[in-house]
Write a protein that holds these residues in place. Structure first.
Motif, PDB file in Angstrom:
ATOM      1  N   ASN A  21     -23.012 -38.767  60.356  1.00  0.00           N
ATOM      2  CA  ASN A  21     -21.691 -38.177  60.496  1.00  0.00           C
ATOM      3  C   ASN A  21     -21.226 -37.422  59.248  1.00  0.00           C
ATOM      4  N   ALA A  22     -21.367 -38.013  58.070  1.00  0.00           N
ATOM      5  CA  ALA A  22     -20.851 -37.360  56.866  1.00  0.00           C
ATOM      6  C   ALA A  22     -21.473 -35.987  56.667  1.00  0.00           C
ATOM      7  N   ARG A  23     -22.775 -35.890  56.935  1.00  0.00           N
ATOM      8  CA  ARG A  23     -23.457 -34.616  56.722  1.00  0.00           C
ATOM      9  C   ARG A  23     -23.142 -33.629  57.837  1.00  0.00           C
ATOM     10  N   VAL A  24     -23.056 -34.106  59.086  1.00  0.00           N
ATOM     11  CA  VAL A  24     -22.729 -33.212  60.194  1.00  0.00           C
ATOM     12  C   VAL A  24     -21.313 -32.677  60.026  1.00  0.00           C
ATOM     13  N   TRP A  25     -20.388 -33.540  59.641  1.00  0.00           N
ATOM     14  CA  TRP A  25     -19.009 -33.108  59.395  1.00  0.00           C
ATOM     15  C   TRP A  25     -18.984 -32.041  58.308  1.00  0.00           C
ATOM     16  N   ASN A  26     -19.792 -32.261  57.262  1.00  0.00           N
ATOM     17  CA  ASN A  26     -19.898 -31.284  56.187  1.00  0.00           C
ATOM     18  C   ASN A  26     -20.398 -29.940  56.726  1.00  0.00           C
ATOM     19  N   HIS A  27     -21.332 -29.982  57.656  1.00  0.00           N
ATOM     20  CA  HIS A  27     -21.854 -28.768  58.290  1.00  0.00           C
ATOM     21  C   HIS A  27     -20.755 -28.048  59.064  1.00  0.00           C
ATOM     22  N   TRP A  28     -19.938 -28.802  59.787  1.00  0.00           N
ATOM     23  CA  TRP A  28     -18.888 -28.190  60.618  1.00  0.00           C
ATOM     24  C   TRP A  28     -17.836 -27.480  59.780  1.00  0.00           C
ATOM     25  N   ILE A  29     -17.586 -27.942  58.557  1.00  0.00           N
ATOM     26  CA  ILE A  29     -16.571 -27.286  57.736  1.00  0.00           C
ATOM     27  C   ILE A  29     -17.205 -26.303  56.754  1.00  0.00           C
ATOM     28  N   GLY A  30     -18.497 -25.995  56.962  1.00  0.00           N
ATOM     29  CA  GLY A  30     -19.134 -24.970  56.165  1.00  0.00           C
ATOM     30  C   GLY A  30     -19.789 -25.461  54.899  1.00  0.00           C
ATOM     31  N   GLY A  31     -20.055 -26.767  54.802  1.00  0.00           N
ATOM     32  CA  GLY A  31     -20.668 -27.314  53.597  1.00  0.00           C
ATOM     33  C   GLY A  31     -22.173 -27.112  53.551  1.00  0.00           C
ATOM     34  N   LYS A  32     -22.764 -27.493  52.424  1.00  0.00           N
ATOM     35  CA  LYS A  32     -24.174 -27.246  52.173  1.00  0.00           C
ATOM     36  C   LYS A  32     -25.034 -28.509  52.182  1.00  0.00           C
ATOM     37  N   ASP A  33     -24.405 -29.677  52.136  1.00  0.00           N
ATOM     38  CA  ASP A  33     -25.156 -30.910  51.914  1.00  0.00           C
ATOM     39  C   ASP A  33     -25.622 -31.523  53.234  1.00  0.00           C
ATOM     40  N   THR A  34     -26.596 -30.851  53.848  1.00  0.00           N
ATOM     41  CA  THR A  34     -27.078 -31.256  55.164  1.00  0.00           C
ATOM     42  C   THR A  34     -28.592 -31.158  55.227  1.00  0.00           C
ATOM     43  N   TYR A  35     -29.147 -31.842  56.220  1.00  0.00           N
ATOM     44  CA  TYR A  35     -30.550 -31.690  56.580  1.00  0.00           C
ATOM     45  C   TYR A  35     -30.636 -30.929  57.901  1.00  0.00           C
ATOM     46  N   GLU A  36     -31.839 -30.500  58.238  1.00  0.00           N
ATOM     47  CA  GLU A  36     -32.022 -29.725  59.458  1.00  0.00           C
ATOM     48  C   GLU A  36     -31.561 -30.504  60.683  1.00  0.00           C
ATOM     49  N   VAL A  37     -31.828 -31.805  60.720  1.00  0.00           N
ATOM     50  CA  VAL A  37     -31.427 -32.602  61.874  1.00  0.00           C
ATOM     51  C   VAL A  37     -29.906 -32.635  62.011  1.00  0.00           C
ATOM     52  N   ASP A  38     -29.195 -32.635  60.888  1.00  0.00           N
ATOM     53  CA  ASP A  38     -27.726 -32.627  60.938  1.00  0.00           C
ATOM     54  C   ASP A  38     -27.220 -31.323  61.532  1.00  0.00           C
TER      55      ASP A  38
END
Length: 270
Positions: A21-38
Motif C-alpha cells: 500500500n505505501a508504495r502504491v499510494w506513492n505511485h498514485w500521487i506521483g512519487g518515485k519510491d515504487t517497484y514495478e509490481v506496485d
C-alpha cells in the motif's frame, strides 16, 4: 506522474514481489519510491476505480488543511501521525513546524520501506522534535508506550489516522484502537481521520470491486466502511465543523473540489 525508480533494499521483510500500500499510494500521487509490481497493481486498481488518484491527492490535501487548522487555529503543538506512509512534500512536521517551530511530531509506521526514509522524516526544526517509531496500528499500547518518549500525554495531542483504520478489518478492533489512544490523550486533544467508503452518495460504488482485486493482489488487506461505521470512530468526541464529509471538501474553499469516496473528519476530545 513522477519518474519511478527502484528504492533501496534494506530489510528481509521487504517483499518486492507483492505490491504494498505505501508504495502504491506513492505511485498514485506521483512519487518515485515504487517497484514495478506496485505500478502494475496501482494502474489496475485505477482502471477499476479511476477516481483513486483523486482520492490519494484529496487525502494528502486534507492532511495539509487539518494540520494547518490544528496548529494554526487550535494551538496544537503535538502530533501523533499513525500510518504515515512514505514521505512526500509537506509532511505533518513540516506544516506544523512552519506554523509553530516548537511542535513535536511522532510518526508511526510498520512498513520497512518507510524505515529507509526515516532520516527524511527526522529533518525537523531545532526548537521542536520529530521522531519515527516502528509500530502497528493493531497494537495501540506499543504506539503509546514508544510515542511517550517524545510526546507529553499530559498536554493535548492531535492524533492523525489518515487512511489507516481501513487496514484494521474488524470494525470493533478498529474502534478499540481509537478508543485506547483517545482515552490516553487529555481533554483538548484531537482525532483527525480519513477512511474509504462504498457509500453511493459520494461515488463509492467502485470501491468494493477495487478492494477485492487489491486483497487478491497486494498487501495489506483493506476494507471500506459506511459513513455510519466511520462516524462511530468519533464516539465521545465533538466533531469540528463541517463534521464527517468527503475529505476533499473538509474546510476546502467553496466549490473548489468535488467529492471523493473517502470521508474525512476532525474531532476534539471534551
Amino acid at each position: 506522474m513522477g519518474e519511478s525508480h527502484t528504492p533501496p533494499r534494506v530489510s528481509t521483510r521487504l517483499d518486492t514481489s507483492v505490491a504494498h500500500n505505501a508504495r502504491v499510494w506513492n505511485h498514485w500521487i506521483g512519487g518515485k519510491d515504487t517497484y514495478e509490481v506496485d505500478r502494475q497493481v496501482g494502474d489496475q486498481v485505477a482502471s477499476i476505480i479511476p477516481v483513486i488518484r483523486d482520492i490519494a491527492r484529496a487525502d494528502r490535501e486534507f492532511l495539509g488543511r487539518a494540520v494547518t487548522y490544528l496548529a494554526g487555529e487550535r494551538g496544537v503543538r503535538q502530533f501523533l501521525d499513525i500510518g504515515t506512509g512514505l514521505p512526500t512534500a509537506d509532511n505533518t512536521h513540516e506544516i506544523a513546524q512552519r506554523i509553530a517551530p516548537d511542535s513535536r511530531i511522532v510518526y508511526v509506521d510498520n512498513d520497512p520501506i518507510v524505515l529507509t526514509h526515516a532520516r527524511t522524516l527526522l529533518a525537523g526544526t531545532r526548537d521542536g522534535a520529530t521522531d519515527y517509531i516502528e509500530a502497528d496500528v493493531h497494537d495501540p499500547d506499543a504506539i503509546l508506550e514508544r510515542a511517550a518518549g517524545t510526546l507529553d500525554f499530559d498536554r493535548p495531542v492531535a492524533v492523525m489516522m489518515l487512511g489507516i483504520l481501513n487496514f484494521v478489518l474488524d470494525t470493533e478492533k478498529a474502534r478499540g484502537t481509537v478508543r485506547r489512544i483517545m482515552d490516553t490523550v487529555p481533554s483538548g486533544s484531537f482525532l483527525a481521520l480519513t477512511h474509504p467508503t462504498y457509500d453511493a452518495e459520494v461515488g463509492g460504488e467502485d470501491q468494493i470491486p477495487a478492494m477485492e482485486f487489491w486483497n487478491e493482489s497486494a498487501t495489506p488487506p483493506i476494507t471500506a466502511r459506511s459513513a455510519e461505521d466511520i462516524a462511530a470512530f468519533l464516539e465521545g468526541l465533538n466533531p469540528v465543523e463541517p463534521g464527517l464529509v468527503s475529505c476533499s471538501q473538509w474546510r476546502a474553499q467553496a466549490g473548489s473540489a468535488r467529492g471523493v469516496p473517502q470521508y474525512g473528519a476532525v474531532a476534539v476530545k471534551p
